[in-house]
Scaffold this motif. Sequence first.
Motif, PDB file in Angstrom:
ATOM      1  N   ASN A 147      -2.383 -14.860  -4.545  1.00  0.00           N
ATOM      2  CA  ASN A 147      -2.427 -13.848  -5.602  1.00  0.00           C
ATOM      3  C   ASN A 147      -1.573 -14.248  -6.799  1.00  0.00           C
ATOM      4  O   ASN A 147      -1.216 -13.399  -7.628  1.00  0.00           O
ATOM      5  CB  ASN A 147      -1.986 -12.488  -5.043  1.00  0.00           C
ATOM      6  N   LEU A 158      12.234  -5.249  -1.703  1.00  0.00           N
ATOM      7  CA  LEU A 158      11.308  -4.496  -0.863  1.00  0.00           C
ATOM      8  C   LEU A 158      11.575  -4.841   0.598  1.00  0.00           C
ATOM      9  O   LEU A 158      11.707  -6.014   0.948  1.00  0.00           O
ATOM     10  CB  LEU A 158       9.862  -4.856  -1.215  1.00  0.00           C
ATOM     11  N   ARG A 185      17.407   2.627   2.072  1.00  0.00           N
ATOM     12  CA  ARG A 185      17.474   3.250   0.749  1.00  0.00           C
ATOM     13  C   ARG A 185      18.923   3.366   0.278  1.00  0.00           C
ATOM     14  O   ARG A 185      19.247   3.051  -0.867  1.00  0.00           O
ATOM     15  CB  ARG A 185      16.839   4.634   0.848  1.00  0.00           C
ATOM     16  N   THR A 187      14.585  -1.116  -2.830  1.00  0.00           N
ATOM     17  CA  THR A 187      13.709  -0.549  -3.856  1.00  0.00           C
ATOM     18  C   THR A 187      12.493   0.124  -3.241  1.00  0.00           C
ATOM     19  O   THR A 187      11.933   1.055  -3.810  1.00  0.00           O
ATOM     20  CB  THR A 187      13.235  -1.685  -4.796  1.00  0.00           C
ATOM     21  N   GLY A 188      12.066  -0.354  -2.071  1.00  0.00           N
ATOM     22  CA  GLY A 188      10.886   0.214  -1.432  1.00  0.00           C
ATOM     23  C   GLY A 188      10.796  -0.210   0.009  1.00  0.00           C
ATOM     24  O   GLY A 188      11.533  -1.086   0.480  1.00  0.00           O
ATOM     25  N   TRP A 189       9.867   0.424   0.721  1.00  0.00           N
ATOM     26  CA  TRP A 189       9.738   0.267   2.172  1.00  0.00           C
ATOM     27  C   TRP A 189       8.275   0.062   2.495  1.00  0.00           C
ATOM     28  O   TRP A 189       7.438   0.884   2.123  1.00  0.00           O
ATOM     29  CB  TRP A 189      10.282   1.535   2.826  1.00  0.00           C
ATOM     30  N   ILE A 190       7.953  -1.035   3.159  1.00  0.00           N
ATOM     31  CA  ILE A 190       6.570  -1.342   3.505  1.00  0.00           C
ATOM     32  C   ILE A 190       6.496  -1.591   5.007  1.00  0.00           C
ATOM     33  O   ILE A 190       7.305  -2.350   5.547  1.00  0.00           O
ATOM     34  CB  ILE A 190       6.075  -2.596   2.745  1.00  0.00           C
ATOM     35  N   VAL A 191       5.530  -0.950   5.653  1.00  0.00           N
ATOM     36  CA  VAL A 191       5.433  -1.065   7.104  1.00  0.00           C
ATOM     37  C   VAL A 191       4.440  -2.166   7.484  1.00  0.00           C
ATOM     38  O   VAL A 191       3.331  -2.222   6.968  1.00  0.00           O
ATOM     39  CB  VAL A 191       4.994   0.274   7.727  1.00  0.00           C
ATOM     40  N   ASP A 227      -0.631  -4.744   4.413  1.00  0.00           N
ATOM     41  CA  ASP A 227      -1.954  -4.779   3.792  1.00  0.00           C
ATOM     42  C   ASP A 227      -1.774  -5.566   2.492  1.00  0.00           C
ATOM     43  O   ASP A 227      -0.969  -5.191   1.648  1.00  0.00           O
ATOM     44  CB  ASP A 227      -2.398  -3.336   3.514  1.00  0.00           C
ATOM     45  N   ASP A 271      -3.422  -6.076  -0.260  1.00  0.00           N
ATOM     46  CA  ASP A 271      -3.632  -5.416  -1.555  1.00  0.00           C
ATOM     47  C   ASP A 271      -2.480  -4.467  -1.893  1.00  0.00           C
ATOM     48  O   ASP A 271      -2.012  -4.415  -3.031  1.00  0.00           O
ATOM     49  CB  ASP A 271      -4.956  -4.653  -1.559  1.00  0.00           C
ATOM     50  N   LYS A 272      -2.030  -3.717  -0.883  1.00  0.00           N
ATOM     51  CA  LYS A 272      -0.931  -2.771  -1.129  1.00  0.00           C
ATOM     52  C   LYS A 272       0.379  -3.512  -1.387  1.00  0.00           C
ATOM     53  O   LYS A 272       1.182  -3.098  -2.224  1.00  0.00           O
ATOM     54  CB  LYS A 272      -0.757  -1.835   0.076  1.00  0.00           C
ATOM     55  N   LEU A 273       0.576  -4.597  -0.666  1.00  0.00           N
ATOM     56  CA  LEU A 273       1.801  -5.390  -0.859  1.00  0.00           C
ATOM     57  C   LEU A 273       1.833  -5.973  -2.273  1.00  0.00           C
ATOM     58  O   LEU A 273       2.842  -5.872  -2.986  1.00  0.00           O
ATOM     59  CB  LEU A 273       1.861  -6.512   0.185  1.00  0.00           C
ATOM     60  N   ALA A 280       2.488  -3.317  -4.840  1.00  0.00           N
ATOM     61  CA  ALA A 280       3.888  -2.897  -4.844  1.00  0.00           C
ATOM     62  C   ALA A 280       4.766  -3.930  -5.545  1.00  0.00           C
ATOM     63  O   ALA A 280       5.653  -3.575  -6.340  1.00  0.00           O
ATOM     64  CB  ALA A 280       4.367  -2.686  -3.411  1.00  0.00           C
ATOM     65  N   VAL A 331       7.083  -3.246  -9.010  1.00  0.00           N
ATOM     66  CA  VAL A 331       8.547  -3.333  -9.099  1.00  0.00           C
ATOM     67  C   VAL A 331       9.018  -4.544  -9.900  1.00  0.00           C
ATOM     68  O   VAL A 331      10.172  -4.595 -10.320  1.00  0.00           O
ATOM     69  CB  VAL A 331       9.218  -3.350  -7.701  1.00  0.00           C
TER      70      VAL A 331
END
Lengths: 183, 123
Positions: free
Chosen positions: B27, B82, B97, B102-106, B110, B112-114, B117, B121
């Motif tokens: 990407n 992240l 936090r 800055t953020g939390w990804i489980v 995914d 596209d979502k990563l 995000a 940021v």
Amino acid sequence: MAVDLSPPNVTRLTVLQGQFKVSAGPKVELSTVLGSCVATCLYDPVVELGGMNHFLLPEPPASHNRGEVDVHYGVYLMEMLINEMLAYGARKDRLRAHLYGGANIRSGMQQIGTANAEFARGFLLRERIELVREDLGGVSARRVDFRPASGQVRCRAVASSDAPEVTPQPVFRPAPRGEVELF
Amino acid sequence: MSKATRILTVDDSASMRALLNHALSTNGFDVSQADDGVSALEWLAVNEVDVVITDINMPRLDGFGLIEQVRGGTRHRDRPILVLTTESSDEKKARARAAGATGWIVKPFDTDKLVAAVRRVAH
């Protein structure tokens, strides 16, 4: 008729396809039945903690739909199992692994069992986790009973009809994970 | 042409590093990788970065410790961080936090979502 040889007062937890479980309970037994799937048993002898996963397929194919994920893949279940072990006090450099399953029960199908076994061995090698025992391949289903607090494992052949059916490709579903939250 | 966003991913799993590298490189991101918090700090001491993506459970120095040290330093203290983790507990999320994430990804992530995000940021 199957005879239950487990000692009394044992809590048996079944690890189904796509699941992992971690326990330090001295009377807990983690059990699963495998065909072409592979189960990894990890054990940390210092903290007497163990865990088992059960995966259907190694890694997502390069062509998989990027908007969807499937937690049945070994690459995720391996990491989730290791992280859960670390969260409960295990150390990665102390982990000992057993691998079971990976049979090619139905000759007409893709050799999924072989691919799963090769992935699991390669994963442990890359992560430098010692493989102390494996019973992989062949054409028979297996039942694995693992005592996570002692690291003891019993693996035996069972009728293939006891092993859960595995479809060559997992059913993709909208991502239950991968959620993003920005603070 | 604008310069590629530089990302440092921190994860002790070689397989997860490979997945992340593939997802982010394809990407258009400039990806560097470290295998734990200590290696990440050593890398950050001599390199520039736009976004850090870190796991939580790692040997030597975990993700919480890494975030605290980055925020407590001067060189990268304002960089977005992240957290990418299999953890899903609210307590761990709150701790990240509070440490300055800055953020939390489980995971499993995914792509596209990563990517979305990271772009949000990275400014």
